[in-house]
Design a protein around this motif. Structure first.
Motif, PDB file in Angstrom:
ATOM      1  N   SER A  64       0.841  -1.186   0.000  1.00 56.39           N
ATOM      2  CA  SER A  64       0.000   0.000   0.000  1.00 56.39           C
ATOM      3  C   SER A  64       0.878   1.237   0.000  1.00 56.39           C
ATOM      4  N   ASP A  65       0.444   2.263  -0.715  1.00 54.66           N
ATOM      5  CA  ASP A  65       1.202   3.506  -0.737  1.00 54.66           C
ATOM      6  C   ASP A  65       0.463   4.630  -0.018  1.00 54.66           C
ATOM      7  N   THR A  66      -0.563   4.296   0.742  1.00 54.61           N
ATOM      8  CA  THR A  66      -1.285   5.324   1.479  1.00 54.61           C
ATOM      9  C   THR A  66      -0.459   5.788   2.671  1.00 54.61           C
ATOM     10  N   VAL A  67      -0.643   7.040   3.029  1.00 55.90           N
ATOM     11  CA  VAL A  67       0.145   7.632   4.109  1.00 55.90           C
ATOM     12  C   VAL A  67      -0.335   7.130   5.466  1.00 55.90           C
ATOM     13  N   ARG A  68      -1.629   6.977   5.617  1.00 57.45           N
ATOM     14  CA  ARG A  68      -2.195   6.563   6.902  1.00 57.45           C
ATOM     15  C   ARG A  68      -2.582   5.087   6.861  1.00 57.45           C
ATOM     16  N   ALA A  69      -2.398   4.434   7.991  1.00 61.40           N
ATOM     17  CA  ALA A  69      -2.785   3.029   8.096  1.00 61.40           C
ATOM     18  C   ALA A  69      -4.311   2.932   8.145  1.00 61.40           C
ATOM     19  N   PRO A  70      -4.877   1.831   7.671  1.00 62.99           N
ATOM     20  CA  PRO A  70      -6.326   1.700   7.708  1.00 62.99           C
ATOM     21  C   PRO A  70      -6.842   1.581   9.140  1.00 62.99           C
ATOM     22  N   ALA A  71      -8.121   1.855   9.304  1.00 61.79           N
ATOM     23  CA  ALA A  71      -8.729   1.754  10.635  1.00 61.79           C
ATOM     24  C   ALA A  71      -8.628   0.320  11.131  1.00 61.79           C
ATOM     25  N   GLY A  72      -8.260   0.173  12.383  1.00 60.31           N
ATOM     26  CA  GLY A  72      -8.113  -1.157  12.958  1.00 60.31           C
ATOM     27  C   GLY A  72      -6.703  -1.707  12.884  1.00 60.31           C
ATOM     28  N   PHE A  73      -5.789  -1.045  12.162  1.00 64.11           N
ATOM     29  CA  PHE A  73      -4.421  -1.554  12.052  1.00 64.11           C
ATOM     30  C   PHE A  73      -3.710  -1.495  13.388  1.00 64.11           C
ATOM     31  N   GLU A  74      -4.050  -0.510  14.212  1.00 67.75           N
ATOM     32  CA  GLU A  74      -3.374  -0.396  15.510  1.00 67.75           C
ATOM     33  C   GLU A  74      -3.748  -1.551  16.432  1.00 67.75           C
ATOM     34  N   LEU A  75      -4.840  -2.235  16.128  1.00 69.19           N
ATOM     35  CA  LEU A  75      -5.264  -3.362  16.959  1.00 69.19           C
ATOM     36  C   LEU A  75      -4.728  -4.693  16.447  1.00 69.19           C
ATOM     37  N   SER A  76      -4.066  -4.702  15.301  1.00 69.48           N
ATOM     38  CA  SER A  76      -3.568  -5.952  14.735  1.00 69.48           C
ATOM     39  C   SER A  76      -2.062  -6.097  14.952  1.00 69.48           C
ATOM     40  N   ASN A  77      -1.596  -5.653  16.101  1.00 67.18           N
ATOM     41  CA  ASN A  77      -0.187  -5.729  16.433  1.00 67.18           C
ATOM     42  C   ASN A  77       0.214  -7.189  16.640  1.00 67.18           C
ATOM     43  N   PRO A  78       1.283  -7.655  15.975  1.00 67.51           N
ATOM     44  CA  PRO A  78       1.684  -9.048  16.161  1.00 67.51           C
ATOM     45  C   PRO A  78       2.364  -9.300  17.504  1.00 67.51           C
ATOM     46  N   TRP A  79       2.831  -8.247  18.175  1.00 71.68           N
ATOM     47  CA  TRP A  79       3.506  -8.423  19.462  1.00 71.68           C
ATOM     48  C   TRP A  79       2.451  -8.612  20.556  1.00 71.68           C
ATOM     49  N   ARG A  80       2.709  -9.538  21.431  1.00 76.03           N
ATOM     50  CA  ARG A  80       1.805  -9.800  22.539  1.00 76.03           C
ATOM     51  C   ARG A  80       2.362  -9.153  23.802  1.00 76.03           C
ATOM     52  N   MET A  81       1.468  -8.654  24.607  1.00 78.55           N
ATOM     53  CA  MET A  81       1.879  -8.010  25.855  1.00 78.55           C
ATOM     54  C   MET A  81       2.251  -9.065  26.896  1.00 78.55           C
ATOM     55  N   GLU A  82       3.169  -8.701  27.788  1.00 80.36           N
ATOM     56  CA  GLU A  82       3.492  -9.564  28.903  1.00 80.36           C
ATOM     57  C   GLU A  82       2.362  -9.508  29.921  1.00 80.36           C
ATOM     58  N   PRO A  83       2.104 -10.605  30.567  1.00 81.20           N
ATOM     59  CA  PRO A  83       1.098 -10.509  31.617  1.00 81.20           C
ATOM     60  C   PRO A  83       1.648  -9.655  32.761  1.00 81.20           C
ATOM     61  N   THR A  84       0.823  -8.776  33.269  1.00 81.26           N
ATOM     62  CA  THR A  84       1.278  -7.893  34.337  1.00 81.26           C
ATOM     63  C   THR A  84       1.364  -8.663  35.649  1.00 81.26           C
ATOM     64  N   MET A  85       2.358  -8.310  36.434  1.00 84.16           N
ATOM     65  CA  MET A  85       2.534  -8.965  37.725  1.00 84.16           C
ATOM     66  C   MET A  85       1.834  -8.116  38.779  1.00 84.16           C
ATOM     67  N   THR A  86       0.864  -8.667  39.433  1.00 84.62           N
ATOM     68  CA  THR A  86       0.152  -7.919  40.466  1.00 84.62           C
ATOM     69  C   THR A  86       0.417  -8.489  41.835  1.00 84.62           C
TER      70      THR A  86
END
Length: 86
Positions: A64-86
């Motif tokens: 894609s050559d568009t300047v802005r990412a499509p809606a919802g792209f910020e939610l398709s991150n391949p990195w997973r968060m670490e579980p928080t230690m409480t």
């Protein structure tokens, strides 16, 4: 003494069927790859960029050559968060 040509007809049919099936498989792979040639010897960077392109455009080899990412792209991150230690 010659060989009757009728004995060679099954071999001709088999050869034609191998050719047709090989061409059909090649065309299917080409179509599944976004009408581009297949890629060989992919390293981690290439796989990462192809995954990014898939998330951006929906196709593994799409770009894609568009300047802005499509809606919802910020939610398709391949990195997973670490579980928080409480």
């Amino acid at each position: 003494m010659g060989v009757p040509f009728e004995a060679l007809i099954p071999y001709g049919i088999m050869l034609a069927m191998f050719g047709v099936s090989g061409a059909a498989l090649s065309k299917i792979r080409h179509m599944q790859n976004g009408d581009k040639r297949p890629r060989h010897s992919l390293d981690a960077w290439d796989k990462q960029m192809m995954d990014r392109d898939r998330r951006l455009t929906g196709f593994l080899r799409g770009q894609s050559d568009t300047v802005r990412a499509p809606a919802g792209f910020e939610l398709s991150n391949p990195w997973r968060m670490e579980p928080t230690m409480t």
